[in-house]
Design an enzyme around this catalytic site. Structure first.
Site, short mmCIF file in Angstrom:
data_model
loop_
_atom_site.label_atom_id
_atom_site.label_comp_id
_atom_site.label_asym_id
_atom_site.label_seq_id
_atom_site.Cartn_x
_atom_site.Cartn_y
_atom_site.Cartn_z
N LYS A 84 0.75 -1.10 0.21
CA LYS A 84 -0.06 -0.14 0.08
C LYS A 84 0.99 1.31 0.16
CE LYS A 84 -0.26 -0.58 5.17
NZ LYS A 84 -1.23 -1.09 6.35
N TYR A 91 15.84 30.44 6.44
CA TYR A 91 14.66 31.20 6.95
C TYR A 91 14.78 31.69 8.13
CZ TYR A 91 12.35 30.49 2.55
OH TYR A 91 11.72 30.49 1.16
C1 LIG Z 1 -0.12 -1.90 6.66
C2 LIG Z 1 -0.79 -3.21 7.12
C3 LIG Z 1 0.04 -4.45 7.07
C4 LIG Z 1 1.54 -4.36 7.36
O1 LIG Z 1 1.87 -3.70 8.26
P1 LIG Z 1 3.54 -3.46 8.82
O2 LIG Z 1 3.58 -3.00 10.33
O3 LIG Z 1 4.16 -2.16 7.92
O4 LIG Z 1 4.44 -4.68 8.64
C5 LIG Z 1 -0.43 -5.64 7.55
N1 LIG Z 1 -1.90 -5.90 7.81
C6 LIG Z 1 -2.67 -4.60 7.67
C7 LIG Z 1 -4.12 -4.91 7.93
C8 LIG Z 1 -2.20 -3.32 7.30
O5 LIG Z 1 -2.95 -2.51 7.36
#
Ligand SMILES: *Cc1c(COP(=O)(O)O)cnc(C)c1O
Length: 359
Positions: free
Chosen positions: A48, A259
């Site tokens: 994702k 800045y």
């Molecule tokens: C994002 C997510 C993962 C991966 O988690 P990590 O902590 O990045 O390994 C796994 N399962 C779900 C449901 C998630 O939303």
């Protein structure tokens, strides 16, 4: 006179002054480590948010080729970019269908939704008619998922569930909640027919094989994040960021930099302006205490981080000048400690200019 450029025959763009290298060997190595630590379960891959900011096109082929069987995204908008790389049946969408349009899209493509509510179950039963799905049970994070009590509801019982899953809230801590969620997941799973089970994210894998079930879902650790110390030895950094010096100069005692003039030169000093800023994900919180590196030389960031630039103290590398590349430290556990940002935020805030740079 102005003539419009012929967009089909543009000159080659000049090389960038900022680059992100994704070490696909390290990425594949991290997947193998996590797959091995998952015991008899196989490790999928959370891809994702454009592979946590590192880029689907750079990461997914490597993950696929080393054997990752399943790919998890959050949004439906993330599916199309995966299709050139993996079969739709290997893509799972964690948010599930919110509307008939999303359910129809999944059914038409053969992408597998994660069902999170009775409403989503009914949408999928209408649109997917007998097609498989995954089911998320909420065992305590109170985010997405059906409650254990809902498993016997008609709409849930009617689903063809491949993976029954839940998500740990505190796997990166030694919390009693981990055992409590594990118990609840085990206890309620038999209430609904399913083929496989999945509970562990990256940190959950490090909690031990009893958390692994049939499929694990690592994300962060694939990309070099270390959510628990058990992973520190074997997980390797994946992203390497380098930025070029745009200008170097000598400033006088009392002159200010950046800045709001937050840095004042204590004496005459050589400084360089470097081509990375907060628009590239080098957020202001990462300035103080950070040094860019030229081989062994530490070049501390001075003054506020600008949108497109930072200034560094060239004291340890006075001969550096325009065009020289500096390494931007990106060891995720260290950068997180130093900036008070999470390792997840450090990855997912990398900017578009970095991602577009040629590799
Ligand atoms: C994002 C997510 C993962 C991966 O988690 P990590 O902590 O990045 O390994 C796994 N399962 C779900 C449901 C998630 O939303």
């Amino acid at each position: 006179m102005t003539t419009l450029p012929d967009l089909k025959h543009l000159p080659e763009p000049p090389p960038p002054t900022l680059r992100l290298r994704v070490d696909t060997d390290a990425l594949a190595g991290n997947w193998r480590v996590l797959d091995r630590m998952s015991g008899s379960a196989s490790a999928g891959a959370a891809v994702k948010a454009d592979c946590y900011g590192l880029g689907i096109d750079a990461c997914v082929p490597a993950l696929r080729d080393c054997g990752a069987p399943l790919f998890f995204v959050a949004h439906w908008s993330e599916v199309a970019a995966l299709l050139p790389h993996v079969a739709p049946s290997r893509i799972a969408v964690l948010h599930g269908p919110m509307s008939r349009a999303e359910a129809d899209y999944a059914a038409a493509l053969g992408v597998v939704p994660v069902i999170n509510s009775q409403h989503q179950a009914r949408l999928w039963l209408e649109a997917g008619e007998g097609l498989p799905c995954h089911l998320m049970i909420d065992t305590g994070i109170n985010r997405l998922g059906v409650s254990p009590a809902e498993l016997s509801e008609d709409a849930i019982a009617a689903l063809d569930i491949d993976i029954l899953m839940s998500h740990l809230a505190s796997a990166d801590e030694d919390s009693f909640d981990n055992a409590r969620q594990l118990d609840l997941f085990r206890h309620c799973a038999p209430a609904v027919a399913h083929r496989r089970r999945s509970l562990a994210n990256s940190a959950g894998i490090a909690l031990g094989e009893m958390f692994a079930f049939d499929v694990t879902r690592p994300g962060l650790a694939l990309y070099g994040g270390v959510p628990r110390r058990e992973l520190a030895r074997e997980i390797r950094p994946v992203a390497r960021i380098e930025a070029a010096i745009l200008q170097a100069k000598t400033i006088s005692p009392g002159e200010k930099v950046g800045y709001n003039g937050e840095f004042t030169a204590p004496g005459e000093m050589r400084v360089a302006t470097v081509s990375i800023g907060y628009a590239d994900g080098f957020l202001r919180a990462r300035g103080p205490g950070t040094a860019l590196m030229r081989d062994e030389a530490r070049l501390p960031v001075i003054g506020k981080v600008s949108m497109d630039m930072v200034v560094v103290d060239l004291g340890e590398a006075p001969d550096c000048g325009p065009g020289d590349w500096l390494e931007v430290p990106f060891l995720l556990p260290d950068a997180a400690r130093q900036s008070a940002l999470s390792q997840y935020e450090l990855l997912t805030t990398l900017g578009q200019r970095l991602k577009r740079a040629p590799r």
